[in-house]
Structure formats: structure tokens, C-alpha cells
Design a protein around this motif. Sequence first.
Motif, short mmCIF file in Angstrom:
data_model
loop_
_atom_site.label_atom_id
_atom_site.label_comp_id
_atom_site.label_asym_id
_atom_site.label_seq_id
_atom_site.Cartn_x
_atom_site.Cartn_y
_atom_site.Cartn_z
N GLY A 233 -22.87 3.55 91.27
CA GLY A 233 -23.21 3.26 92.82
C GLY A 233 -24.93 4.95 92.64
N ARG A 234 -25.57 4.46 91.68
CA ARG A 234 -26.33 5.92 91.79
C ARG A 234 -27.65 5.57 92.46
NH1 ARG A 234 -25.21 10.32 87.56
NH2 ARG A 234 -27.31 10.11 87.09
N PRO A 235 -28.75 6.47 92.19
CA PRO A 235 -30.29 5.85 93.19
C PRO A 235 -30.75 5.17 91.61
CG PRO A 235 -29.51 8.76 93.71
CD PRO A 235 -28.28 7.96 92.72
N ILE A 236 -31.99 4.76 91.11
CA ILE A 236 -31.85 4.39 90.41
C ILE A 236 -33.63 4.93 90.34
CG2 ILE A 236 -33.50 2.85 89.49
CD1 ILE A 236 -31.66 0.70 90.39
N PRO A 237 -34.23 6.11 89.16
CA PRO A 237 -35.19 6.01 88.90
C PRO A 237 -36.15 5.29 88.75
CG PRO A 237 -33.58 7.65 88.08
CD PRO A 237 -32.95 6.09 88.04
N ILE A 238 -37.06 5.53 89.27
CA ILE A 238 -38.54 4.90 88.44
C ILE A 238 -39.12 5.16 88.45
CG2 ILE A 238 -39.79 2.83 89.49
CD1 ILE A 238 -37.43 1.49 90.45
N PRO A 239 -40.31 5.53 87.31
CA PRO A 239 -41.91 6.08 87.41
C PRO A 239 -42.60 6.18 88.05
CG PRO A 239 -40.56 4.58 84.77
CD PRO A 239 -40.56 4.69 86.32
N GLY A 240 -43.38 6.89 88.32
CA GLY A 240 -44.75 6.28 89.32
C GLY A 240 -44.36 5.01 90.75
N LYS A 314 -35.29 7.53 76.15
CA LYS A 314 -35.91 7.05 76.95
C LYS A 314 -35.44 7.09 78.42
CE LYS A 314 -38.10 2.45 76.84
NZ LYS A 314 -37.89 1.45 75.66
N ALA A 315 -36.00 7.96 79.65
CA ALA A 315 -36.15 7.47 80.83
C ALA A 315 -35.79 6.01 81.54
CB ALA A 315 -36.70 8.51 81.61
N PHE A 316 -36.57 5.74 81.09
CA PHE A 316 -36.86 4.06 81.44
C PHE A 316 -37.01 3.39 80.93
CE2 PHE A 316 -40.00 0.67 84.40
CZ PHE A 316 -38.08 1.06 85.24
N ASP A 364 -25.73 5.64 80.08
CA ASP A 364 -26.46 7.59 79.90
C ASP A 364 -27.19 8.05 81.24
OD1 ASP A 364 -27.13 10.24 79.23
OD2 ASP A 364 -28.44 9.56 77.20
N PHE A 365 -27.10 8.59 81.70
CA PHE A 365 -27.96 9.16 82.97
C PHE A 365 -28.06 10.75 82.23
CE2 PHE A 365 -23.66 6.62 85.03
CZ PHE A 365 -24.72 5.57 85.10
N SER A 366 -28.06 11.12 81.72
CA SER A 366 -28.76 12.56 81.48
C SER A 366 -29.95 12.57 81.67
CB SER A 366 -29.04 13.22 79.90
OG SER A 366 -29.68 11.82 79.64
N THR A 367 -30.84 12.06 81.91
CA THR A 367 -32.12 11.98 82.22
C THR A 367 -32.89 11.38 83.61
OG1 THR A 367 -32.90 9.46 82.07
CG2 THR A 367 -32.84 10.71 79.96
N ASP A 368 -32.11 10.52 83.37
CA ASP A 368 -31.76 10.40 85.71
C ASP A 368 -31.64 11.49 86.90
OD1 ASP A 368 -30.92 8.12 84.13
OD2 ASP A 368 -29.91 7.14 86.52
N ASP A 369 -30.48 12.68 85.36
CA ASP A 369 -29.26 13.84 86.17
C ASP A 369 -30.84 14.64 86.66
OD1 ASP A 369 -27.33 12.58 86.86
OD2 ASP A 369 -26.32 13.94 84.94
N MET A 370 -31.56 14.51 85.53
CA MET A 370 -32.82 16.05 85.01
C MET A 370 -33.58 15.23 86.69
SD MET A 370 -33.43 16.41 81.11
CE MET A 370 -35.40 15.93 81.17
N ILE A 371 -33.63 13.90 86.77
CA ILE A 371 -35.01 14.14 87.68
C ILE A 371 -34.86 14.43 89.09
CG2 ILE A 371 -35.99 11.48 88.97
CD1 ILE A 371 -36.07 10.44 85.73
N LEU A 372 -33.37 13.34 89.42
CA LEU A 372 -32.75 13.73 90.58
C LEU A 372 -32.20 15.73 90.46
CD1 LEU A 372 -29.78 11.18 90.43
CD2 LEU A 372 -32.05 10.84 91.19
N GLY A 373 -31.95 16.30 89.94
CA GLY A 373 -32.21 17.87 90.48
C GLY A 373 -33.55 17.99 90.28
N LYS A 374 -34.53 17.53 89.68
CA LYS A 374 -35.94 18.07 90.25
C LYS A 374 -35.91 17.90 91.87
CE LYS A 374 -40.42 18.83 89.30
NZ LYS A 374 -41.14 18.82 88.17
N LYS A 375 -35.61 16.75 92.28
CA LYS A 375 -35.72 16.32 94.11
C LYS A 375 -34.85 17.13 94.42
CE LYS A 375 -35.06 11.98 96.20
NZ LYS A 375 -33.89 11.25 96.43
N LEU A 376 -33.52 17.38 94.07
CA LEU A 376 -33.09 18.13 94.79
C LEU A 376 -33.55 19.81 95.88
CD1 LEU A 376 -29.99 17.33 93.99
CD2 LEU A 376 -30.48 16.31 95.81
#
Length: 380
Positions: A233-240, A314-316, A364-376
Amino acid sequence: MASMVVVQHQTQPSFSTLTSSLSDFNGTRIHSQIQYRRKVLQPKVGLQVTASSEKNILIMGGTRFIGVFLSRLLVKEGHQVTLFTRGKAPIAQQLPGESDEEFAEFSSKILHLKGDRKDYDFVKSSLSAKGFDVVYDINGREADEVEPILDALPNLEQFIYCSSAGVYLKSDLLPHCETDAVDPKSRHKGKLNTESVLESKGVNWTSLRPVYIYGPLNYNPVEEWFFHRLKAGRPIPIPGSGIQVTQLGHVKDLARAFVQVLGNEKASRQVFNISGEKYVTFDGLARACAKAAGFPEPELVHYNPKEFDFGKKKAFPFRDQHFFASVEKAKHVLGWKPEFDLVEGLADSYNLDFGRGTYRKEADFSTDDMILGKKLVLQA
């Protein structure tokens, strides 16, 4: 809101690996009913593949992904099939939907040659003794791995190679065609060099260049990457921007293409791109995965990869660029056509693999959390 996937199947034992539900891959059929706007996705009638007369065939590899489906098709065609592997994985495992009788028939016919393909002396001696008619090289990566095989089999009728569309030189003009410039410095240069060796040796060869391969048993985190996030149920980070265009091809369609080039004069010394007919954006792929698996439409979060240091992670799972190839040559020359459209193929993969609780890599959601954390932080 998406409805959940309804899976109907006969009672069967629990298995660690998965099979096909469509096409020439027999067994219990799994009828996936995924309703979106009252549209029901149903299995298609499979194309019947007819290859040449019975051959003594060697598959280099064959127990992980592509070869699992290819070997079954070849055995059903009446060929004698031997898998060359290091013996780390069972040569034959019963697949979901495969009856005891079907599995017993397949396992009684499949043969095994245990060895390391980098032990060139063993390769030469063992293959010379067997005298194979055809070689399918599914796991070859370097040109020097092929030469001992050719030396051992001077009367080889056909060498069929699994290359990659990753050999093409990056271009502004797409889709990639078989005549496009190639990149001698690509990470797939070993496959490109192998094609050159096959051409220089004068053997009857055929090379298939898949784009991104997906389907049940996929050991690369392609669709599985999206399924993990959808399930959580997590958001999906997508580059660009998310409008980068890419292309996926189902493993069963690839296996059928491998069979269709066997003994086919039109395939002699030819290269064919093999993938799905349609292209898809990154955003569209995320939504297609959700639709196929019966999840609600996901929240997509776009980010600039240059703003992050992910280290070696690899984030994506896809290269951040437009990357797709034309399959028109295979369609016109071979008469091959993909059986699966993208959503149907993703549903097949989900129902026979991730949806049953089996996958190759833990989430492994570690890179997701980096992205989502910056967004917040930016929103705050």
C-alpha cells in the motif's frame, strides 16, 4: 476501486516454482477475472507452435526462467532435450497447474549434463560425445564461452542465442530495429561479441534480442518491484516525469519465438527483436501492474534521481530513458506474434507467482523512504 483477483483452480500440492496457465503450457487453467469498468480479462487461445523434425537439443542453462518454459515446449514437440547446468538447482520441478502425469512425463524425458561451462575442456569432451544437433544458449554472456561449444560440435545444425536489446547504441530515433547501430561499450557487449563470433565461424545461427522480460519465475525485479509496493500500500517512486517509454515482453512469448526459429530457414544467420507489441510509460506500467493484480490505482511520486545518493542500491528497476524496439521483423519473417498484451501478461505473472506468495527478492523500501522523506520535508 479495483476488485480483487479471483483465482479458480483445482486442488493441487504446494510448489516452490510456478507454471504457465495459457498457450502451449498445459495444466490447470487459472481464470483471472479482473474487473475495471466491467472489462474482464480472460486467457486467450494459444498459438500452436510447430517446429522441425525431432532433434537432439542442448540447452545451456534452463532451470531458472526462460529455459523452464522453453524446455517444456521442446519436449512437447518431441525433441530430445538435455540441460547443461552446474547442478545447483533441480532439473525438473513440478509446476503449479501441472498434473502428476504431465510432470512425470516431462521429468522422465528431460536429460541433464552437469558441468561448468567455463571448464572448456569438459565442455568440448562432453559435447563431442553427445553430438547435439541444436544448441540453445540461454545464459551465455561472453564470446569465449561459445567457441568451445562450436569446436565440440562441427556438424551442429543450428546455434540459437539469447542476446539482448541492450546491445543497441542509445539513440533519439526509436524504436530500435535490428539494423540499428550497436554499442560496443554497452554492458551487454559480451553478447554483441558472441553474435560476431557466430557470424565469423560460418555456423547456422539465430539470435533473439529481448527487451525487458517479465512473467512467472522472473529473477529480475521487474514486475515484482511494483507488486511489492502495491501489496504494501505504498506510493510508487518513479524517476523524472514518468513519461519515459519502455517495453516488456512475456517470457512465454519469448519461449514460443525460440521454438519458431528452430529449423526455420528464414531465421538462418538472422537477429530478431522479441518483446510486446505495445510500448508503455513508467507511470502507465505502475498502473498496469495495479490493474493486473487487482489493487487500487497507486499514488505515484516523481523525483529527480540527481538529487539523491543511493549508493550501490538501485532505486528503480528500469533504465531512466526511452528504451523500446520494433518486433515487426519477427512478425513478418517468422509469423510470430505476442500472445499476451501487457495487462494480461502481468496478471498471468501475478496469479502464478507473486499473488501466491512466491518471489525472488524480499522487499527493500530503503531508497523509497529516502525519496518520500525528502518529499515530506519539501511539503513542510
